[in-house]
Motif scaffolding. Sequence first.
Motif, mmCIF file in Angstrom:
data_model
loop_
_atom_site.group_PDB
_atom_site.id
_atom_site.type_symbol
_atom_site.label_atom_id
_atom_site.label_comp_id
_atom_site.label_asym_id
_atom_site.label_seq_id
_atom_site.Cartn_x
_atom_site.Cartn_y
_atom_site.Cartn_z
ATOM 1 N N TYR A 250 -18.797 -7.413 9.690
ATOM 2 C CA TYR A 250 -17.557 -7.179 8.949
ATOM 3 C C TYR A 250 -16.418 -6.836 9.894
ATOM 4 O O TYR A 250 -16.631 -6.275 10.983
ATOM 5 C CB TYR A 250 -17.729 -6.031 7.941
ATOM 6 N N ILE A 251 -15.202 -7.186 9.464
ATOM 7 C CA ILE A 251 -13.973 -6.858 10.173
ATOM 8 C C ILE A 251 -13.234 -5.802 9.370
ATOM 9 O O ILE A 251 -12.981 -5.990 8.176
ATOM 10 C CB ILE A 251 -13.069 -8.096 10.325
ATOM 11 N N ILE A 252 -12.909 -4.692 10.002
ATOM 12 C CA ILE A 252 -12.049 -3.675 9.382
ATOM 13 C C ILE A 252 -10.631 -3.944 9.870
ATOM 14 O O ILE A 252 -10.309 -3.726 11.033
ATOM 15 C CB ILE A 252 -12.482 -2.251 9.760
ATOM 16 N N SER A 269 -2.336 -11.802 6.821
ATOM 17 C CA SER A 269 -3.418 -10.875 7.123
ATOM 18 C C SER A 269 -4.737 -11.633 7.267
ATOM 19 O O SER A 269 -4.895 -12.748 6.763
ATOM 20 C CB SER A 269 -3.547 -9.832 6.016
ATOM 21 N N LEU A 270 -5.678 -11.006 7.954
ATOM 22 C CA LEU A 270 -7.006 -11.601 8.065
ATOM 23 C C LEU A 270 -7.638 -11.744 6.681
ATOM 24 O O LEU A 270 -8.307 -12.730 6.389
ATOM 25 C CB LEU A 270 -7.901 -10.720 8.947
ATOM 26 N N TYR A 281 -9.834 -4.513 4.207
ATOM 27 C CA TYR A 281 -8.413 -4.297 4.488
ATOM 28 C C TYR A 281 -8.031 -2.840 4.225
ATOM 29 O O TYR A 281 -8.371 -2.280 3.180
ATOM 30 C CB TYR A 281 -7.575 -5.228 3.607
ATOM 31 N N LEU A 282 -7.318 -2.209 5.191
ATOM 32 C CA LEU A 282 -6.858 -0.831 5.024
ATOM 33 C C LEU A 282 -5.361 -0.727 5.259
ATOM 34 O O LEU A 282 -4.802 -1.401 6.130
ATOM 35 C CB LEU A 282 -7.550 0.109 6.021
ATOM 36 N N VAL A 299 -9.268 -2.417 0.584
ATOM 37 C CA VAL A 299 -9.727 -3.515 -0.264
ATOM 38 C C VAL A 299 -11.097 -3.945 0.230
ATOM 39 O O VAL A 299 -11.252 -4.349 1.389
ATOM 40 C CB VAL A 299 -8.748 -4.705 -0.215
ATOM 41 N N LEU A 300 -12.098 -3.837 -0.623
ATOM 42 C CA LEU A 300 -13.466 -4.186 -0.247
ATOM 43 C C LEU A 300 -13.836 -5.572 -0.757
ATOM 44 O O LEU A 300 -13.440 -5.953 -1.866
ATOM 45 C CB LEU A 300 -14.460 -3.181 -0.828
ATOM 46 N N PRO A 301 -14.608 -6.342 0.011
ATOM 47 C CA PRO A 301 -15.225 -7.554 -0.545
ATOM 48 C C PRO A 301 -16.089 -7.172 -1.746
ATOM 49 O O PRO A 301 -16.609 -6.046 -1.820
ATOM 50 C CB PRO A 301 -16.079 -8.070 0.617
ATOM 51 N N ARG A 302 -16.242 -8.071 -2.677
ATOM 52 C CA ARG A 302 -16.938 -7.746 -3.929
ATOM 53 C C ARG A 302 -18.362 -7.240 -3.688
ATOM 54 O O ARG A 302 -18.851 -6.349 -4.382
ATOM 55 C CB ARG A 302 -16.955 -8.965 -4.848
ATOM 56 N N LYS A 303 -19.040 -7.814 -2.707
ATOM 57 C CA LYS A 303 -20.408 -7.389 -2.415
ATOM 58 C C LYS A 303 -20.437 -5.918 -2.005
ATOM 59 O O LYS A 303 -21.311 -5.149 -2.453
ATOM 60 C CB LYS A 303 -20.986 -8.260 -1.296
ATOM 61 N N LEU A 304 -19.481 -5.527 -1.170
ATOM 62 C CA LEU A 304 -19.428 -4.128 -0.740
ATOM 63 C C LEU A 304 -18.970 -3.220 -1.868
ATOM 64 O O LEU A 304 -19.410 -2.058 -1.957
ATOM 65 C CB LEU A 304 -18.496 -3.980 0.467
#
Length: 445
Positions: A250-252, A269-270, A281-282, A299-304
């Motif tokens: 993962y990329i923070i 943004s990435l 994303y923070l 913002v978290l990916p749905r899985k996370l």
Amino acid sequence: MTSAISTGSINVSKRELAKHHKISLKTVENTYEQLLTEGYIYSEEKRGYFVMPLGNDSGNRTSVSENHMPFSIYQGNLESHEYFVDFTSNQAAIKKFPFGTWAKIMRNVLSEKESLLLKTVPFREIYELREAIAKYLYGFRGIQVSPDQIIIGAGTEYLYGWLIQLLGREHIYAVEDPGYQKITKIYQANDISWEYVDVDENGMQIDKLYESAASIVHVSPGHHFPTGSIMPIARRRKLIEWAEEAYERYIIEDDYDSEFRFSHMPIPSLQSINHNHRVIYLNTFSKTLAPSIRISYMVLPRKLMERYINTMNFYSCTVSAFEQYAMAEFMNKGYFERHIHRMKKYYKEKRDRLLKVLESSALKDYVTIDEKDAGNHFLMKLHTSLSDTELKWYARESGIRLDCLSEYCVRDKESFSHTIIVNYSDLEEASFSKALQLLSEVIIT
């Protein structure tokens, strides 16, 4: 004084030492600071002073952490010294805060939401604010997410702590070098392993990231602190490819300061260009509004997010309902967007004025300015034979508080030497002019 220093720590307090030798407390403090500056001792918060082993030429502490936390070139008690100018302050321009608008919104919230303000805030926070953030991210950063993917917390440090629990402590985390030092302090406090990855003029070097064996990486591609670099799209795509090549990578993406880009549109943004859900994303409102408004979000990916709901739903929300409703109204009524536009204009004009002050100073031929037309700081490289330690010491004695770029490096300090970080969001022209004059007296011989 040497009788009070052992290979472990100072045996007595500063006050007791001053009393024993019949000297002033200030003399003892100045002596400690000189020893710190010259690298004979180092300090650890709430523990005391320790002798720096003379056989260690790397400049790093030898027994603090196996990850080699960076050793600051000056660790004296900066707070006790008086400064007439502070280049290290990066707080927002307080006098530009929209006090009248904010007060009106708070009154509205108190009158309209009174029955809701005393209820327990859901662990997933107030929906109205998450919805307002989602709309803002889509309009400003091209990030298309559901409000259900957003988590709100009282500061990014708090959110980092949550992320560590969510992602797991078994990973190796990669951080930028030079980079934001608080990240590694948080990792150290949470018993996390990390690796430093070199940064060049285009941001983190992806080939060095592969060499690190990390599976989680923290980057600030929109406006890197402290170098100010902006990661180009080609390297962004390579970074995303790295994340997609292995399971649980993962990329923070820390998008701090991205709002203040003075020319052209913000760089995508990435998170907005990644379609395989590997980017976290923070961002925060601390820089755009005020540092005391401790509202940050990720913002978290749905899985996370599913993992978060299933494993961390016992945590209570850390931001009050009152602040969340107020921030939501501030955004929904367009006040936040207008505030950003005003501040971009204000900061750009301030930067331009400060650079004009520099152009008219005696120091102009001894300085190279590096700034990327974004953010609230620029780099001032001095053409001098003074070491960064000497430069910082002379500046301190002149009443100037500053940080050198090399202090944010762990390994290649030499490549980033002789460079001052000038945070100007809170900097007055008259103070800057006086600081330049005093620095010129040291540098120009």
